[in-house]
Design a protein around this motif. Sequence first.
Motif, PDB file in Angstrom:
ATOM      1  N   LYS A   7      16.921  -6.613   6.936  1.00  0.00           N
ATOM      2  CA  LYS A   7      16.268  -8.168   7.238  1.00  0.00           C
ATOM      3  C   LYS A   7      16.527  -8.782   6.343  1.00  0.00           C
ATOM      4  O   LYS A   7      16.361  -9.924   6.377  1.00  0.00           O
ATOM      5  N   ALA A  21      23.167 -15.837   8.235  1.00  0.00           N
ATOM      6  CA  ALA A  21      22.179 -16.704   9.631  1.00  0.00           C
ATOM      7  C   ALA A  21      22.253 -17.367  10.627  1.00  0.00           C
ATOM      8  O   ALA A  21      21.086 -17.264  11.291  1.00  0.00           O
ATOM      9  N   LYS A  27      21.987 -14.216  12.164  1.00  0.00           N
ATOM     10  CA  LYS A  27      20.719 -13.069  12.593  1.00  0.00           C
ATOM     11  C   LYS A  27      19.793 -12.877  11.611  1.00  0.00           C
ATOM     12  O   LYS A  27      19.307 -12.436  11.921  1.00  0.00           O
ATOM     13  N   ASN A  28      19.850 -14.315  11.850  1.00  0.00           N
ATOM     14  CA  ASN A  28      18.706 -14.770  10.636  1.00  0.00           C
ATOM     15  C   ASN A  28      17.937 -13.486   9.903  1.00  0.00           C
ATOM     16  O   ASN A  28      16.715 -12.598   9.265  1.00  0.00           O
ATOM     17  N   THR A  79      13.391 -22.885   1.206  1.00  0.00           N
ATOM     18  CA  THR A  79      13.006 -21.321   1.915  1.00  0.00           C
ATOM     19  C   THR A  79      11.661 -20.788   1.060  1.00  0.00           C
ATOM     20  O   THR A  79      10.533 -20.256   1.868  1.00  0.00           O
TER      21      THR A  79
END
Lengths: 289, 364
Positions: free
Chosen positions: A92, A114, A116-117, A191
């Motif tokens: 992740k 992006a 696939k987060n 972010t």
Amino acid sequence: MAILAHEKSRIIIQGLTGKVGRIFSQRMTENKTPLVGGVTPGRGGTTDDFGVPVFNLVEEACRSTGADWSFICVPPLAVRDAVIEAIDGGIKYIVIYSEGVPVQDAVVFLHYAAQKNVLIFGPNSAGVYSPGKASVGDLNEYLISPGNVGIISKSGTLTYEVVDLLKSINLGATTVACLGGDPLVGCDYLTLLKEFDKDDETKLIIILGEPGGDLEIKAAPYIKEMSKPVVAYIIGQNAPEGKKMGHAGALVSNKEETAESKKAILAAAGAHVVSTLTQIPKAVKQAMY
Amino acid sequence: MNLLECEGKKLLKEYGIAIPQGQLITGRELPQGLPYPLALKSQVPVGGRGKAGGIRIVKDAGEAAKALEEICNLRIKGHLPSAILAEETVEIRQELYISFTIDRKEKKELLLFSQSGGMDIEEISREHIVALTINPLLGLQEYQINRLFFGSSIADEPKKQIKAMVRKLYRLFKEKKLELLEINPLVITAADILCLDAKVVLEDILYYLDSSRLPRAQYSFEETTHALGVNGVELSGDIALITSGAGLGLATIDEIMSLGGSVRAFVDMGPLVHHKEEMMKVIRLVADLKPKAFLFVYFFQVASCVAMAEAIVNTVGDIPTAVRSRGREEAEAKMLLEQKGCYVTTNFHDAVSNAIALAAKGGM
């Protein structure tokens, strides 16, 4: 609390048994960072010199260790494949430590990440460090202790200096995150500002930026809304235009991207903007108390 | 790295993309078997050759010999040619512009196309440029290629040929991981579609892997440092600055300027900090620029201060030197540097102000 990387993180190293990977395996093991394994194709089933289990594939490493972070230190031309393998394997958060990754490769894996987060730090990132909890990169205990400052930086070497200055005024960090010195990087200031804003322990955030790109500019509207103070230093206000000053990312392509312009935009958004490294401790003290 | 036109065209040829017939002249010999009039083009790795007189059209062997002599000695933005490219001249019906690059903000590939090529892209008015972003995971789509020709007066046959060429150019751009592929002009002649010029920017790392490149007549400080694996910049001030990283380097330049100093050169030694011999080569190169003082700033977590200190004491010679030495094995490094007579400190600010003082003394 720390953001993103903490004591429950489960970290693997892609390129574990390479020259750079060995150094990090040793350091992470000694620093009691939650390193759970590493990947070197062909060496699966063994352990490295520091007792870290080696896997052939990221997918296997994720399945047996529950890894969610990967530190990638493979040669630059092998990075693209390593990143895509990490994403497909279920990672992740990725730190790409390698330098010299072709921009075209970066465009491809950043796009995929992006979708696939998956959050990517780098390429050319010194990593993410939450003192006392986890170090996915260059920084370690000896440099900075746990505290209340969050740091977001484009540059690793500059970050060492800043944490050193903080230490000299007895301040520590919740988390230090290096975005990477390349022109195209994954994670941005915005972010991480949102993450730090949510974190109770973080009282102040330091932004270390550079000329070129628009990552600092995109963070400005959010800084305006935040209640936590932000101290910002944009390096390179004296850098000659059109010259590649070490970081390819620091190449200015329009007027808004100069250090002067970014400083003005961040100051207008309410950040405490400094002009040199040595002004940071004073600005932090003023902003914090 | 910018490729020379002839190197770029070699790539085009490999991908089956049409270029004019040509011959590379590496000495002063006249081109053989090409019909006059000919174009003689200076092979320098910079733009603006035409305006600088680096491209000549010659009618016969006599003119060619004279023009060759002149172009070979003509410096363009400081560069002498690596070779001269002799090319057939063609009758141009229309000039177009096409380029592929990376859009940094969108993190996508960018295709720019214009039916009024031949001049710099900055000079073409916006409404005559089609800009398309390409999803790097999907690649260039057919509908996008078609879109280039909306409202175009180009006839069907050349249009078909150009479309085929656009596909090949994109394949080249992707496979060679180019930073820039610019064809300006792309020309329509009576019979053909040809790439008259080619500007190709290759990733540094891929450039130095390829040994088939033509040697340059001379290399700038920037290029020489790149070839050694680091980024260097030559400036015009007093202090030669060498740091362990780019960000730290820019911050040091800010500090130097804020204290009234100036910078002669800057090198980010980051990629070489484990390699003493290579670092020595870089420092010698910087010493050749005759700075009034050296300033080294480093803070090592993984690498050793001793390797850097050894590189410094072996290379700086008589040039006054200030060192901010911090990190692994800093005590041993300090001893070495002090024996050599360097000013050594762990404090960033003190190192900078000392270097400025040394440079001022050296200048008297």
